[in-house]
Design a protein around this motif. Structure first.
Motif, PDB file in Angstrom:
ATOM      1  N   ASP A 146       0.838  -1.197   0.000  1.00 26.42           N
ATOM      2  CA  ASP A 146       0.000   0.000   0.000  1.00 26.42           C
ATOM      3  C   ASP A 146       0.874   1.249   0.000  1.00 26.42           C
ATOM      4  OD1 ASP A 146      -2.515  -1.301   0.069  1.00 26.42           O
ATOM      5  OD2 ASP A 146      -2.308  -1.611   2.228  1.00 26.42           O
ATOM      6  N   GLU A 147       0.216   2.382  -0.015  1.00 27.92           N
ATOM      7  CA  GLU A 147       0.925   3.649  -0.016  1.00 27.92           C
ATOM      8  C   GLU A 147       0.125   4.665   0.787  1.00 27.92           C
ATOM      9  OE1 GLU A 147       3.104   5.540  -3.627  1.00 27.92           O
ATOM     10  OE2 GLU A 147       1.016   6.178  -3.739  1.00 27.92           O
ATOM     11  N   LEU A 148       0.814   5.382   1.647  1.00 26.35           N
ATOM     12  CA  LEU A 148       0.224   6.482   2.391  1.00 26.35           C
ATOM     13  C   LEU A 148       0.659   7.763   1.697  1.00 26.35           C
ATOM     14  CD1 LEU A 148      -1.111   7.762   4.965  1.00 26.35           C
ATOM     15  CD2 LEU A 148       1.180   7.738   5.957  1.00 26.35           C
ATOM     16  N   ILE A 149      -0.280   8.636   1.380  1.00 31.22           N
ATOM     17  CA  ILE A 149       0.062   9.910   0.759  1.00 31.22           C
ATOM     18  C   ILE A 149      -0.158  11.013   1.778  1.00 31.22           C
ATOM     19  CG2 ILE A 149      -0.452  11.556  -1.075  1.00 31.22           C
ATOM     20  CD1 ILE A 149      -1.258   9.199  -2.818  1.00 31.22           C
ATOM     21  N   VAL A 150       0.945  11.652   2.158  1.00 29.22           N
ATOM     22  CA  VAL A 150       0.896  12.770   3.091  1.00 29.22           C
ATOM     23  C   VAL A 150       0.757  14.039   2.255  1.00 29.22           C
ATOM     24  CG1 VAL A 150       2.146  14.038   4.873  1.00 29.22           C
ATOM     25  CG2 VAL A 150       2.336  11.545   4.744  1.00 29.22           C
ATOM     26  N   ARG A 151      -0.196  14.870   2.619  1.00 29.15           N
ATOM     27  CA  ARG A 151      -0.431  16.127   1.899  1.00 29.15           C
ATOM     28  C   ARG A 151      -0.270  17.299   2.857  1.00 29.15           C
ATOM     29  NH1 ARG A 151      -4.440  12.634  -0.395  1.00 29.15           N
ATOM     30  NH2 ARG A 151      -4.058  12.387  -2.635  1.00 29.15           N
ATOM     31  N   GLY A 152       0.241  18.390   2.328  1.00 30.42           N
ATOM     32  CA  GLY A 152       0.424  19.569   3.153  1.00 30.42           C
ATOM     33  C   GLY A 152       0.537  20.819   2.311  1.00 30.42           C
ATOM     34  N   VAL A 153       0.404  21.946   2.963  1.00 27.39           N
ATOM     35  CA  VAL A 153       0.501  23.240   2.296  1.00 27.39           C
ATOM     36  C   VAL A 153       1.626  24.026   2.966  1.00 27.39           C
ATOM     37  CG1 VAL A 153      -0.698  25.399   1.807  1.00 27.39           C
ATOM     38  CG2 VAL A 153      -1.962  23.247   1.769  1.00 27.39           C
ATOM     39  N   ALA A 154       2.601  24.420   2.173  1.00 28.89           N
ATOM     40  CA  ALA A 154       3.675  25.276   2.679  1.00 28.89           C
ATOM     41  C   ALA A 154       3.230  26.721   2.530  1.00 28.89           C
ATOM     42  CB  ALA A 154       4.960  25.028   1.893  1.00 28.89           C
ATOM     43  N   ASP A 155       3.406  27.506   3.595  1.00 27.79           N
ATOM     44  CA  ASP A 155       3.028  28.918   3.519  1.00 27.79           C
ATOM     45  C   ASP A 155       3.872  29.641   2.476  1.00 27.79           C
ATOM     46  OD1 ASP A 155       1.136  28.573   5.523  1.00 27.79           O
ATOM     47  OD2 ASP A 155       2.468  29.259   7.110  1.00 27.79           O
ATOM     48  N   ARG A 156       5.177  29.344   2.465  1.00 25.19           N
ATOM     49  CA  ARG A 156       6.071  30.001   1.508  1.00 25.19           C
ATOM     50  C   ARG A 156       7.287  29.120   1.267  1.00 25.19           C
ATOM     51  NH1 ARG A 156       6.772  35.458  -0.130  1.00 25.19           N
ATOM     52  NH2 ARG A 156       8.874  35.842  -0.854  1.00 25.19           N
ATOM     53  N   ILE A 157       7.682  28.994   0.000  1.00 24.99           N
ATOM     54  CA  ILE A 157       8.896  28.287  -0.382  1.00 24.99           C
ATOM     55  C   ILE A 157       9.748  29.273  -1.164  1.00 24.99           C
ATOM     56  CG2 ILE A 157       9.902  26.407  -1.732  1.00 24.99           C
ATOM     57  CD1 ILE A 157       7.248  24.888  -1.337  1.00 24.99           C
ATOM     58  N   GLU A 158      10.989  29.453  -0.727  1.00 28.01           N
ATOM     59  CA  GLU A 158      11.906  30.339  -1.425  1.00 28.01           C
ATOM     60  C   GLU A 158      13.088  29.520  -1.932  1.00 28.01           C
ATOM     61  OE1 GLU A 158      13.046  33.441   1.285  1.00 28.01           O
ATOM     62  OE2 GLU A 158      11.053  34.361   1.250  1.00 28.01           O
ATOM     63  N   ILE A 159      13.429  29.693  -3.203  1.00 22.57           N
ATOM     64  CA  ILE A 159      14.600  29.034  -3.777  1.00 22.57           C
ATOM     65  C   ILE A 159      15.439  30.116  -4.425  1.00 22.57           C
ATOM     66  CG2 ILE A 159      15.444  27.310  -5.412  1.00 22.57           C
ATOM     67  CD1 ILE A 159      12.771  25.846  -5.039  1.00 22.57           C
ATOM     68  N   ASP A 160      16.703  30.220  -3.988  1.00 24.29           N
ATOM     69  CA  ASP A 160      17.546  31.286  -4.529  1.00 24.29           C
ATOM     70  C   ASP A 160      18.214  30.837  -5.832  1.00 24.29           C
ATOM     71  OD1 ASP A 160      19.811  29.749  -3.869  1.00 24.29           O
ATOM     72  OD2 ASP A 160      20.271  30.928  -2.073  1.00 24.29           O
ATOM     73  N   ALA A 161      18.967  31.731  -6.433  1.00 22.62           N
ATOM     74  CA  ALA A 161      19.598  31.462  -7.728  1.00 22.62           C
ATOM     75  C   ALA A 161      20.577  30.292  -7.667  1.00 22.62           C
ATOM     76  CB  ALA A 161      20.307  32.716  -8.228  1.00 22.62           C
ATOM     77  N   GLY A 162      21.130  30.014  -6.504  1.00 20.74           N
ATOM     78  CA  GLY A 162      22.069  28.907  -6.336  1.00 20.74           C
ATOM     79  C   GLY A 162      21.398  27.578  -6.025  1.00 20.74           C
ATOM     80  N   GLY A 163      20.069  27.571  -5.955  1.00 24.57           N
ATOM     81  CA  GLY A 163      19.337  26.339  -5.677  1.00 24.57           C
ATOM     82  C   GLY A 163      19.106  26.054  -4.209  1.00 24.57           C
ATOM     83  N   GLU A 164      19.551  26.951  -3.326  1.00 25.92           N
ATOM     84  CA  GLU A 164      19.297  26.781  -1.897  1.00 25.92           C
ATOM     85  C   GLU A 164      17.841  27.120  -1.615  1.00 25.92           C
ATOM     86  OE1 GLU A 164      21.603  25.817   0.530  1.00 25.92           O
ATOM     87  OE2 GLU A 164      22.911  25.383  -1.162  1.00 25.92           O
ATOM     88  N   ALA A 165      17.213  26.334  -0.753  1.00 31.33           N
ATOM     89  CA  ALA A 165      15.782  26.511  -0.494  1.00 31.33           C
ATOM     90  C   ALA A 165      15.510  26.803   0.977  1.00 31.33           C
ATOM     91  CB  ALA A 165      15.013  25.274  -0.924  1.00 31.33           C
ATOM     92  N   ALA A 166      14.391  27.455   1.207  1.00 33.73           N
ATOM     93  CA  ALA A 166      13.897  27.706   2.560  1.00 33.73           C
ATOM     94  C   ALA A 166      12.387  27.549   2.542  1.00 33.73           C
ATOM     95  CB  ALA A 166      14.273  29.108   3.033  1.00 33.73           C
ATOM     96  N   ILE A 167      11.871  26.925   3.589  1.00 32.66           N
ATOM     97  CA  ILE A 167      10.429  26.809   3.777  1.00 32.66           C
ATOM     98  C   ILE A 167      10.075  27.677   4.973  1.00 32.66           C
ATOM     99  CG2 ILE A 167       8.509  25.278   4.337  1.00 32.66           C
ATOM    100  CD1 ILE A 167      10.072  23.016   3.005  1.00 32.66           C
ATOM    101  N   ILE A 168       9.145  28.591   4.772  1.00 30.41           N
ATOM    102  CA  ILE A 168       8.743  29.509   5.826  1.00 30.41           C
ATOM    103  C   ILE A 168       7.306  29.214   6.212  1.00 30.41           C
ATOM    104  CG2 ILE A 168       8.371  31.939   6.417  1.00 30.41           C
ATOM    105  CD1 ILE A 168      10.653  31.649   3.711  1.00 30.41           C
ATOM    106  N   ASP A 169       7.086  29.046   7.510  1.00 28.65           N
ATOM    107  CA  ASP A 169       5.760  28.769   8.042  1.00 28.65           C
ATOM    108  C   ASP A 169       5.350  29.967   8.890  1.00 28.65           C
ATOM    109  OD1 ASP A 169       3.428  27.347   8.723  1.00 28.65           O
ATOM    110  OD2 ASP A 169       4.366  26.544  10.523  1.00 28.65           O
ATOM    111  N   PHE A 170       4.283  30.621   8.500  1.00 23.37           N
ATOM    112  CA  PHE A 170       3.799  31.778   9.251  1.00 23.37           C
ATOM    113  C   PHE A 170       2.895  31.274  10.368  1.00 23.37           C
ATOM    114  CE2 PHE A 170       4.440  33.292   4.852  1.00 23.37           C
ATOM    115  CZ  PHE A 170       5.485  34.168   5.108  1.00 23.37           C
TER     116      PHE A 170
END
Length: 78
Positions: free
Chosen positions: A10-34
């Motif tokens: 079987d498979e469990l599918i986890v779903r979610g909503v990120a408030d904000r995802i930022e990815i810079d020009a170098g590919g570094e990412a940040a997830i911000i939760d308000f």
């Protein structure tokens, strides 16, 4: 976003909503939760008491957010 987790046949599918995802020009990412309350401590996240940002990071690494490319690194969590 979505993150499929295999569970035997079987498979469990986890779903979610990120408030904000930022990815810079170098590919570094940040997830911000308000938050409306207090931000969970690093320890609470590390031991699994506050899994939201950790799951969103796994979704981002797996390419689980529509229109957002998968990333290879570990995103910053805020």
């Amino acid at each position: 976003g979505e993150l499929p987790i295999p569970l035997g046949s079987d498979e469990l599918i986890v779903r979610g909503v990120a408030d904000r995802i930022e990815i810079d020009a170098g590919g570094e990412a940040a997830i911000i939760d308000f938050k409306t309350g207090t931000v969970p401590s690093d320890k609470a996240v590390a031991v699994g008491f506050s899994p939201q940002l950790t799951l969103e990071a796994a979704m981002l690494r797996a390419g689980g957010f529509q229109g957002v490319p998968a990333i290879a690194g570990i995103p910053a969590l805020h």
